[in-house]
Design a protein around this motif. Structure first.
Motif, mmCIF file in Angstrom:
data_model
loop_
_atom_site.group_PDB
_atom_site.id
_atom_site.type_symbol
_atom_site.label_atom_id
_atom_site.label_comp_id
_atom_site.label_asym_id
_atom_site.label_seq_id
_atom_site.Cartn_x
_atom_site.Cartn_y
_atom_site.Cartn_z
ATOM 1 N N ASN A 86 0.808 -1.222 0.000
ATOM 2 C CA ASN A 86 0.000 0.000 0.000
ATOM 3 C C ASN A 86 0.839 1.268 0.000
ATOM 4 O OD1 ASN A 86 0.934 0.148 2.577
ATOM 5 N ND2 ASN A 86 -1.070 0.078 3.573
ATOM 6 N N SER A 88 3.139 2.253 1.916
ATOM 7 C CA SER A 88 3.450 2.908 3.186
ATOM 8 C C SER A 88 4.959 3.092 3.367
ATOM 9 C CB SER A 88 2.853 2.131 4.367
ATOM 10 O OG SER A 88 3.265 0.796 4.333
ATOM 11 N N GLN A 288 5.439 -5.684 4.471
ATOM 12 C CA GLN A 288 4.882 -5.387 5.794
ATOM 13 C C GLN A 288 3.778 -6.360 6.174
ATOM 14 O OE1 GLN A 288 4.267 -1.378 6.759
ATOM 15 N NE2 GLN A 288 5.936 -0.649 5.479
ATOM 16 N N GLY A 289 3.352 -7.192 5.238
ATOM 17 C CA GLY A 289 2.283 -8.135 5.524
ATOM 18 C C GLY A 289 0.929 -7.446 5.594
ATOM 19 N N GLN A 291 -1.553 -8.387 7.933
ATOM 20 C CA GLN A 291 -2.233 -8.560 9.212
ATOM 21 C C GLN A 291 -2.727 -7.194 9.701
ATOM 22 O OE1 GLN A 291 0.125 -10.341 12.304
ATOM 23 N NE2 GLN A 291 -1.635 -10.544 13.666
ATOM 24 N N ARG A 293 -4.855 -5.333 8.367
ATOM 25 C CA ARG A 293 -5.357 -4.438 7.315
ATOM 26 C C ARG A 293 -6.871 -4.615 7.194
ATOM 27 N NH1 ARG A 293 -2.104 -3.037 2.943
ATOM 28 N NH2 ARG A 293 -3.978 -2.096 2.065
#
Ligand code: NAG
Ligand code: NAG
Length: 350
Positions: A86, A88, A288-289, A291, A293
Motif C-alpha cells: 500500500n 506505506s 509489511q504483511g 495482518q 489491514r
C-alpha cells in the motif's frame, strides 16, 4: 564481523540503487526556508551531488520540488490503499526498504509517479506565477471554431518536462550511478511517467456569453490532476513487463524477458526482479504483511477479504458511528440536526 570489502561493496551497491528516489525524503525540515541562499541546498536530505548543483542554480524551484515529493507520497498511497502493498514504505524516504530498492514492479511505479509529479508541479507553478523563470505554456496555433479562443494561462508542460527530467534523471546519469540494468530501468520508468503526464494534457474551457449560454469560450491547455495520472500509471503497473539486460549490437538494452526480440516500449513500465506476495511480514524483502489491514467483504477486487488476507481469514468488528441526521431547515437561516448512531461492521485481516 570484519568491516571489509564485500560488505562495503554490498552497502555501496544498495546506496547506489536507492539514490534514484531518495529525494522523496525532501522536507522543509528546518522550517520555512527563504530559498534565497545556495547553502540551503546542503540542508536537504537525499540529494545526489548533481541534484545539489541543480538546486544551487535553480533555488526558486525547490519549494515546488518539495511539494512534488509530498504529492508523490499522497497519491501513491491513495492509489494503492486497496492493495496488499500500500505504498506505506515511501514514508521512510530517504531510507528505503527492499520493495523500493530492488528493481521491483513497485519501484517502477514509484519512479514513474515521482517523475510525473515533479514535471507536473513545475508546469503548474509556471502557470500560477510562482516561478520567476517561466510563465504560461505556449498557446496552440490552431483555432478549431469561431466560438472558441485561446486565453487564460495554460500549464507550462515544456518547462516542466525540461527541468523535471533534469532533476529526476540526475541520479541515474551521475558517474557513480549503480548497476547498468537498474539505471536503465529507472530512466525508462521515469520517461514512462512523463509520457503519462504528456498524455494527460487536455483542453480546458471557461464559458462566456449571456447568462451562461456559452456562446464564447476561452480555452487553455491544462494537465489533469496527479491522482488521475497515478491511476493511469497503476494500470501500467498491473501490466508491467519483466525485463533483462541484453547486448543489442554494440549497446546494452532492456528487453522483455519472455519475448526478448523487441525493445521495450515507452508506454510500458518495466521491472527486473519479481516481488514477494506481500502477505506476511518480512523486512528482508520489504513486505509489511497484511495482518490488521482492513478488507471489504462485498468486494471482488484486490481489497476483498479473500485476496487482502491471503486466505488467512478475518476478524469482524462492529463500530458505532455518530452521525448527524434528521436535519431540519429553519427559516431563516439555520439548520438543526439530531445525532444518530449507526452500526457498521469492519473486517480486519488475521
Ligand atoms: C535571505 O532571506 C533572509 C530572510 O528573509 C534574510 O535574512 C537574508 O539576509 C537573505 N539573504 C540574502 C543573501 O538575500
Ligand atoms: C498500509 O499497510 C501497513 C502495513 O500493513 C499498515 O500499517 C498501514 O496502516 C496501511 N496504510 C493504509 C493507509 O492503509
Amino acid at each position: 564481523m570484519a568491516w571489509g570489502g564485500p560488505v562495503a561493496a554490498v552497502f555501496l551497491c544498495l546506496w547506489q540503487l536507492s539514490a534514484g528516489i531518495q529525494w522523496l525524503g525532501l522536507q522543509e525540515s528546518s522550517g520555512p526556508v527563504a530559498w534565497n541562499e545556495s547553502q540551503h541546498c546542503r540542508l536537504l536530505n537525499g540529494l545526489v551531488p548533481e541534484q545539489i548543483q541543480l538546486c544551487r542554480r535553480n533555488l526558486e524551484l525547490m519549494p515546488t520540488i518539495i511539494r512534488a515529493a509530498q504529492e508523490t507520497k499522497a497519491s501513491c498511497q491513495g492509489s494503492f490503499a486497496d492493495m496488499r502493498w500500500n505504498c506505506s514504505s515511501i514514508e521512510q524516504a530517504p531510507n528505503l526498504s527492499p520493495d523500493l530498492l530492488k528493481g521491483t514492479r513497485e519501484s517502477a511505479f514509484v519512479y514513474a509517479l515521482a517523475a510525473a509529479a515533479v514535471s507536473h508541479s513545475i508546469a503548474r507553478s509556471c502557470a500560477s506565477g510562482e516561478l520567476p523563470t517561466c510563465s504560461c505554456g505556449t498557446v496552440p496555433d490552431d483555432i478549431p471554431d469561431s466560438s472558441f479562443r485561446w486565453g487564460g494561462c495554460g500549464d507550462n508542460l515544456h518547462y516542466g518536462l525540461q527541468m523535471g527530467s533534469a532533476f529526476t534523471d540526475a541520479p541515474m546519469k551521475s558517474r557513480k550511478a549503480g548497476m547498468q540494468a537498474s539505471k536503465l530501468m529507472n530512466l525508462h520508468n521515469n520517461a514512462v511517467g512523463r509520457q503519462a503526464l504528456v498524455d494527460s494534457l487536455e483542453t480546458k474551457c471557461k464559458c462566456h456569453g449571456i447568462s451562461g449560454s456559452c456562446s464564447v469560450k476561452t480555452c487553455w491547455k491544462g494537465l489533469q490532476d496527479l491522482g488521475t495520472i497515478a491511476q493511469e500509471l497503476k494500470v501500467k503497473y498491473l501490466g508491467a513487463i519483466k525485463v533483462i539486460l541484453r547486448h543489442m549490437g554494440l549497446r546494452k538494452q532492456l528487453v522483455p524477458k519472455e519475448l526478448d526480440m523487441r525493445p521495450v516500449r515507452e508506454v510500458e513500465l518495466v521491472y527486473l526482479s519479481s516481488s514477494p506476495d506481500y502477505c506476511t511480514k518480512n523486512p528482508k524483502v520489504g513486505s509489511q504483511g497484511t495482518q490488521d489491514r482492513q478488507c471489504r467483504k462485498s468486494s471482488v477486487g484486490s481489497d476483498s477479504c479473500n485476496l487482502m488476507c491471503c486466505g488467512r481469514g478475518y476478524n469482524t468488528y462492529t463500530q458505532i458511528l455518530l452521525e448527524r441526521c434528521q436535519c431540519k431547515y429553519h427559516w431563516c437561516c439555520y439548520v438543526t440536526c439530531k445525532k444518530c448512531e449507526r452500526t457498521v461492521e469492519r473486517y480486519v485481516c488475521k
